[in-house]
Write an enzyme that holds these catalytic residues in place. Structure first.
Site, PDB file in Angstrom:
ATOM      1  N   HIS B 500       0.843  -1.181   0.000  1.00 20.90           N
ATOM      2  CA  HIS B 500       0.000   0.000   0.000  1.00 20.90           C
ATOM      3  C   HIS B 500       0.883   1.236   0.000  1.00 20.90           C
ATOM      4  CE1 HIS B 500      -3.102  -2.785   2.141  1.00 20.90           C
ATOM      5  NE2 HIS B 500      -2.882  -3.128   0.883  1.00 20.90           N
TER       6      HIS B 500
HETATM    7  C1  LIG Z   1       0.072  -9.440  -1.642  1.00 18.73           C
HETATM    8  C2  LIG Z   1      -0.801  -8.255  -1.894  1.00 18.73           C
HETATM    9  C3  LIG Z   1      -2.043  -8.141  -1.281  1.00 18.73           C
HETATM   10  C4  LIG Z   1      -2.845  -7.024  -1.518  1.00 18.73           C
HETATM   11  N1  LIG Z   1      -4.067  -6.967  -0.929  1.00 18.73           N
HETATM   12  C5  LIG Z   1      -4.862  -5.891  -1.142  1.00 18.73           C
HETATM   13  C6  LIG Z   1      -6.146  -5.821  -0.568  1.00 18.73           C
HETATM   14  O1  LIG Z   1      -6.592  -6.729   0.115  1.00 18.73           O
HETATM   15  N2  LIG Z   1      -6.895  -4.713  -0.790  1.00 18.73           N
HETATM   16  C7  LIG Z   1      -6.452  -3.679  -1.536  1.00 18.73           C
HETATM   17  O2  LIG Z   1      -7.173  -2.694  -1.664  1.00 18.73           O
HETATM   18  N3  LIG Z   1      -5.250  -3.738  -2.118  1.00 18.73           N
HETATM   19  C8  LIG Z   1      -4.442  -4.820  -1.947  1.00 18.73           C
HETATM   20  N4  LIG Z   1      -3.232  -4.886  -2.543  1.00 18.73           N
HETATM   21  C9  LIG Z   1      -2.818  -3.749  -3.383  1.00 18.73           C
HETATM   22  C10 LIG Z   1      -3.421  -3.851  -4.766  1.00 18.73           C
HETATM   23  O3  LIG Z   1      -3.006  -5.032  -5.367  1.00 18.73           O
HETATM   24  C11 LIG Z   1      -2.984  -2.643  -5.584  1.00 18.73           C
HETATM   25  O4  LIG Z   1      -3.450  -1.483  -4.944  1.00 18.73           O
HETATM   26  C12 LIG Z   1      -3.543  -2.643  -6.986  1.00 18.73           C
HETATM   27  O5  LIG Z   1      -3.375  -3.874  -7.609  1.00 18.73           O
HETATM   28  C13 LIG Z   1      -2.887  -1.544  -7.789  1.00 18.73           C
HETATM   29  O6  LIG Z   1      -3.363  -1.542  -9.110  1.00 18.73           O
HETATM   30  P1  LIG Z   1      -2.606  -0.764 -10.259  1.00 18.73           P
HETATM   31  O7  LIG Z   1      -3.336  -1.041 -11.501  1.00 18.73           O
HETATM   32  O8  LIG Z   1      -2.397   0.640  -9.821  1.00 18.73           O
HETATM   33  O9  LIG Z   1      -1.145  -1.380 -10.307  1.00 18.73           O
HETATM   34  P2  LIG Z   1      -0.642  -2.878 -10.635  1.00 18.73           P
HETATM   35  O10 LIG Z   1      -1.626  -3.877 -10.240  1.00 18.73           O
HETATM   36  O11 LIG Z   1       0.716  -2.965 -10.048  1.00 18.73           O
HETATM   37  O12 LIG Z   1      -0.538  -2.901 -12.212  1.00 18.73           O
HETATM   38  C14 LIG Z   1       0.443  -2.209 -12.894  1.00 18.73           C
HETATM   39  C15 LIG Z   1       0.785  -2.948 -14.160  1.00 18.73           C
HETATM   40  O13 LIG Z   1       1.662  -2.140 -14.909  1.00 18.73           O
HETATM   41  C16 LIG Z   1       2.687  -2.914 -15.456  1.00 18.73           C
HETATM   42  N5  LIG Z   1       3.852  -2.057 -15.660  1.00 18.73           N
HETATM   43  C17 LIG Z   1       4.604  -1.448 -14.721  1.00 18.73           C
HETATM   44  N6  LIG Z   1       5.577  -0.722 -15.296  1.00 18.73           N
HETATM   45  C18 LIG Z   1       5.434  -0.852 -16.629  1.00 18.73           C
HETATM   46  C19 LIG Z   1       6.134  -0.336 -17.750  1.00 18.73           C
HETATM   47  N7  LIG Z   1       7.180   0.463 -17.595  1.00 18.73           N
HETATM   48  N8  LIG Z   1       5.712  -0.687 -18.971  1.00 18.73           N
HETATM   49  C20 LIG Z   1       4.647  -1.493 -19.151  1.00 18.73           C
HETATM   50  N9  LIG Z   1       3.955  -2.024 -18.124  1.00 18.73           N
HETATM   51  C21 LIG Z   1       4.341  -1.694 -16.885  1.00 18.73           C
HETATM   52  C22 LIG Z   1       2.918  -4.004 -14.441  1.00 18.73           C
HETATM   53  O14 LIG Z   1       3.526  -5.132 -15.032  1.00 18.73           O
HETATM   54  C23 LIG Z   1       1.514  -4.263 -13.928  1.00 18.73           C
HETATM   55  O15 LIG Z   1       0.872  -5.281 -14.632  1.00 18.73           O
HETATM   56  C24 LIG Z   1      -2.406  -5.992  -2.355  1.00 18.73           C
HETATM   57  C25 LIG Z   1      -1.173  -6.119  -2.981  1.00 18.73           C
HETATM   58  C26 LIG Z   1      -0.373  -7.229  -2.768  1.00 18.73           C
HETATM   59  C27 LIG Z   1       0.914  -7.328  -3.460  1.00 18.73           C
END
Ligand SMILES: Cc1cc2nc3c(=O)[nH]c(=O)nc-3n(C[C@H](O)[C@H](O)[C@H](O)COP(=O)(O)OP(=O)(O)OC[C@H]3O[C@@H](n4cnc5c(N)ncnc54)[C@H](O)[C@@H]3O)c2cc1C
Ligand code: SF4
Lengths: 250, 570
Positions: B500
């Site tokens: 987080h």
């Molecule tokens: C173990 C774990 C448990 C969690 N549990 C919870 C929970 O219970 N509740 C909750 O609210 N949140 C939880 N989270 C947090 C939640 O997973 C994240 O807040 C959320 O997934 C973020 O989404 P996002 O799309 O911003 O980023 P991400 O899910 O990180 O997606 C970003 C994507 O961008 C891609 N990427 C990055 N850089 C580049 C680049 N330069 N070029 C191309 N692609 C790129 C990555 O490969 C990835 O697929 C948890 C996280 C983890 C790790």
């Protein structure tokens, strides 16, 4: 020896073992995270058994990393001290932990394939984590050599011929960072060795540890089960025969 | 020479929750959208061997390959920043779905207080409650403005919950599905918390209590309580994730495609607009340019900030002068917690990632802080996620960490130990920030992001206060031994805490103190949007994804509007 395990504060130990305090709700594991206290010292353990593994005849298990039985036997004795056989069930050797570690060292784990290994390397603070240029394979090789050297230095005997408390004394010296190693601290090597032992004891048996799922059986963990939806509201503790992930392949 | 691809209307950098939401909404509205994802495709069929703690939870199979890219870290400016060589404190996502594949599914809405924290704190406690070193600011949107978008995210995800938390913001609708099962372990907590006068409620969960079809027509199955949830993908399609909801929704329109193995290394800019992005095909090593009318950064907190930094978009925050906004207000969380040892054995190995009960009696400003040396607080929860044997070796104090006594105690207590934990809000501090590392580079030659972070006085005070409250609940639950977590000292990047991370690309109403406006549109480039928890000016006492999900839906609407009208949306 018992007294040798004293001296690290609980805080230091927590820091250096990568164990956080408190319960992790934030998307995290809820672990047995507190209570690791090496401050009050340990307790003498009985000398470990000295056989190296008892896999059943049908399983094919062999050394993929070690090329030398002396090194493998030393590793076996060391991990047995960390997780010894007792009236609850097998210790590290009986569970196949030495084979687990050997096999892992031969793969991605041993070569740190999915970790950032680009230099420059600096020692860093404890809060910054792993900063060694050594891979785990190199670290284990050196660590085992060093354990043997310590045995010769302290008792003029091979490590595997020491009695349990003498082995403990040497392991504790690593834990307390009293042994010189190159490129890594002995205390860090200890930490990885301890962690690898637990991994081998409790990983799915497909990795050649946790023989016969006895690690799980001792702990009451049923391994791979498809669902608990029909049991989860039950007040009673459920003893469930464990199942390996390998059952998914048929 | 980089090869130039056909222009699209919208390109998203990364396809996790945020990329998926933006893609689904824009593609439904008729815009041509392309997702560039550095990882590979994956979905439910790839999770059949998932009940494997070693491969997935210990060796991090689903997470970011750090041999290609990581961050560097130091506690303070005088320390040498060094690379995070192994995953630990947080587990970054990679591949289709991002961290939304291996998340738990705790799906909260931040509190009304969070969005107006500066105003509300000053009103109640005066201007000097916290020193000027803490960079508190309102978000520029209120809870009420965001409410319809919270509702939308929850409906898309089918969140299971009960609307009984007296401290939560007002809801326009009930949860789409009923709460999960109240297990004996949760009931123990519920009884104890209630008898202390608190207000326990079932944790809002993306592990669905029953089968559900969302408004886009995507089916999500019922959770089987299999206990392999957090760090794992769900083999049942029962844990809401981008690859079973928003991604297929976007695909169905025919307006969305994804280029995999595409690692974006630069945002291309011309005047006050961006023109597209440059990426490397990670399999061939070739470089490509993807032109687009609108670029949306959805590559998580770290890479969103890094890409802006390496592309020289916005002004880097400088802690000496306080000038600059990019990288500012990085926040994390603090986790006060207590372990309790019981006589009876419990079914701790059964569970689901978001199976739990929570109280908010000590979160936000739901309690009086007049005589306390901190603001905000923590949600306090018990969860039953399915406790795993490699990672969980509970021993009471005084038991050594290895050897015979360790083995006996860790086995004995594995099924007799419960934990209650708080997710503590971390307040932004002028010394906590992100910048570019001068020394270390990723596999594509791009500088690594550098994190300068430590816990502050406010964190330590909050942690202590909450630990004491949690210990009282654990005692009330009847634990024979109650072991509070140690006081926190320095932030340590090694043990897992939470994923987080917040801040660095914060939102606001003024370009002087924010990177993007309240529609997540970049102040310096009107066709660039930055979406993620990096938009949070401070971290809250909950998991972030519900709140970012709401912001993303609002941003998606804004992008559609921008595509028609152009110009600044504020
Ligand atoms: C173990 C774990 C448990 C969690 N549990 C919870 C929970 O219970 N509740 C909750 O609210 N949140 C939880 N989270 C947090 C939640 O997973 C994240 O807040 C959320 O997934 C973020 O989404 P996002 O799309 O911003 O980023 P991400 O899910 O990180 O997606 C970003 C994507 O961008 C891609 N990427 C990055 N850089 C580049 C680049 N330069 N070029 C191309 N692609 C790129 C990555 O490969 C990835 O697929 C948890 C996280 C983890 C790790
Ligand atoms: S606990 Fe439920 S949601 Fe989680 S992986 Fe198992 S079945 Fe899926």
């Amino acid at each position: 020896m018992a007294d040798e395990r004293k001296g690290l504060s609980r805080r230091d130990f927590l820091k250096t073992t990568g164990i956080a305090t408190g319960a992790l709700v934030g998307g995290g594991l809820i672990g047995g995270l507190v209570g690791y206290n090496v401050n009050k010292g340990g307790v003498e353990t009985k000398s470990g058994t000295k056989n190296t593994g008892n896999h059943d005849a049908t399983s094919v298990v062999g050394l993929m990393f070690f090329t030398n039985h002396a090194d493998f036997n030393l590793l076996s004795q060391a991990v047995e001290r960390i997780f010894p056989e007792d009236d609850l069930g097998p210790g590290a050797i009986g569970l196949g932990v030495p084979y687990f570690i050997d096999n892992q060292l031969a793969g991605n784990y041993g070569s740190n394939a999915r970790e950032y290994m680009i230099g420059p390397f600096f020692a860093g603070e404890a809060t910054q984590g792993y900063q060694s240029r050594l891979t785990r394979a190199e670290m284990f090789r050196q660590g085992i050599t060093k354990m043997e050297e310590e045995a010769q230095k302290r008792y003029q005997k091979p490590f595997v011929d020491l009695d349990g408390s003498q082995m403990d004394e040497i392991i504790t010296a690593f834990q307390k960072n009293e042994v010189e190693m190159k490129g890594v601290s002995s205390e860090f090597f200890f930490r990885v060795l301890r962690q690898a032992t637990l991994e081998g004891a409790y990983a799915d048996p497909i990795y050649n540890g946790n023989n016969n799922m006895d690690g799980w059986r001792m702990k009451g963990f049923p391994g791979h089960q498809m669902a608990y939806i029909n049991l989860i509201e039950d007040e009673k503790f459920q003893k469930i025969e464990p199942k390996s992930i390998s059952t998914m392949q048929h | 020479m980089a090869k130039t691809m056909d222009k699209v209307n919208v390109v998203t950098v990364g396809v996790g929750w945020m990329g998926g939401i933006i893609a689904a909404e824009c593609a439904k509205a008729g815009l041509k959208v392309r997702g560039l994802e550095r990882g590979k495709p994956r979905g439910t069929a790839d999770y059949q061997m998932i009940h494997d703690e070693y491969r997935y939870a210990i060796r991090y199979e689903l997470m970011q390959d750090l041999s290609k890219e990581t961050i560097t870290f130091r506690n303070h400016r005088k320390m040498r920043a060094l690379p995070m060589r192994q995953l630990g404190s947080f587990l970054l996502g990679e591949n289709l779905g991002g961290a939304g594949t291996h998340w738990n599914g705790h799906t909260f809405r931040f509190l009304p207080y969070d969005f107006q924290i500066k105003t509300m704190t000053e009103q109640k406690y005066g201007k000097n409650k916290l020193s000027a070193d803490y960079l508190l600011q309102d978000w520029g949107v209120t809870y009420d403005e965001l409410e319809p978008y919270f509702d939308k995210f929850e409906k898309t995800a089918g969140i299971s919950g009960e609307n009984t938390n007296p401290f939560a913001g007002k809801r326009s609708n009930d949860f789409p599905t009923p709460p999960m099962k109240r297990t004996p372990i949760l009931k123990k907590f519920e009884t104890a918390a209630s008898s202390l006068g608190y207000h326990p409620y079932m944790l809002p969960s993306a592990n669905l209590s029953e089968a559900y079809e969302n408004p886009d027509g995507e089916a999500i199955n019922a959770c089987q309580y299999c206990g392999f949830c957090e760090r794992f993908g769900c083999e049942y399609g029962a844990k809401t994730s981008p690859e079973i909801t928003v991604v297929p929704t976007a695909m169905k329109t025919g307006n969305f495609d994804i280029t995999f193995h595409a690692n974006v290394i630069e945002i291309l800019k011309s005047g006050n607009k961006v023109t597209g992005v440059k990426y490397v095909d990670t399999q061939s090593g070739e470089e490509f340019i993807q032109p687009a009318d609108v670029v949306v950064l959805t590559s998580y907190v770290m890479n969103n900030a890094k890409l802006l930094m390496v592309s020289n978009i916005g002004e880097q925050y400088n802690p000496d002068t306080g000038r600059g906004t990019l990288g500012k207000n990085y926040g994390y969380q603090i986790l006060p917690g207590v372990t309790g040892f019981f006589d009876e054995q419990m079914n701790v190995f059964m569970g689901a990632g978001a199976l739990g009960m929570t109280i908010d009696d000590f979160n936000g400003d739901s309690f009086d802080h007049s005589n306390l040396d901190f603001i905000h607080g923590a949600s306090i929860s018990i969860t039953q996620p399915g406790v795993r044997p490699i990672q969980t070796n509970p021993i009471p104090p005084d038991v050594p960490a290895w050897g015979a006594e360790f083995k006996k105690a860790s086995i004995e207590n594995y099924t007799r130990m419960l934990s209650i934990g708080g997710q503590g809000a971390s307040m932004p501090h002028k010394e906590n920030f992100m910048s570019l590392d001068p020394d270390y580079r990723d596999a594509y030659g791009v500088p690594l992001l550098q994190l300068t972070y430590n816990f502050t006085e406010q964190d330590r005070n909050l942690h202590k206060f909450l630990t004491d409250r949690i210990a009282e609940i654990m005692k009330e639950m009847g634990a024979k031994t109650v072991v509070p977590g140690n006081p926190i000292s320095d932030y340590d990047i090694v043990p897992y805490q939470t994923t987080h991370n917040t801040g660095g690309t914060i939102m606001g109403t003024d370009p002087a103190n924010s990177v993007v406006n309240t529609y997540l549109q970049h102040w310096d480039a009107e066709n660039l949007f930055v979406v993620g928890a990096g938009n949070f000016p401070h971290n809250g006492g909950y998991n972030p994804t519900g709140t970012i999900g709401a912001l993303a839906y609002r941003a998606a609407e804004a992008i559609q509007k921008y595509s028609k009208t152009g110009g600044s949306l504020v």
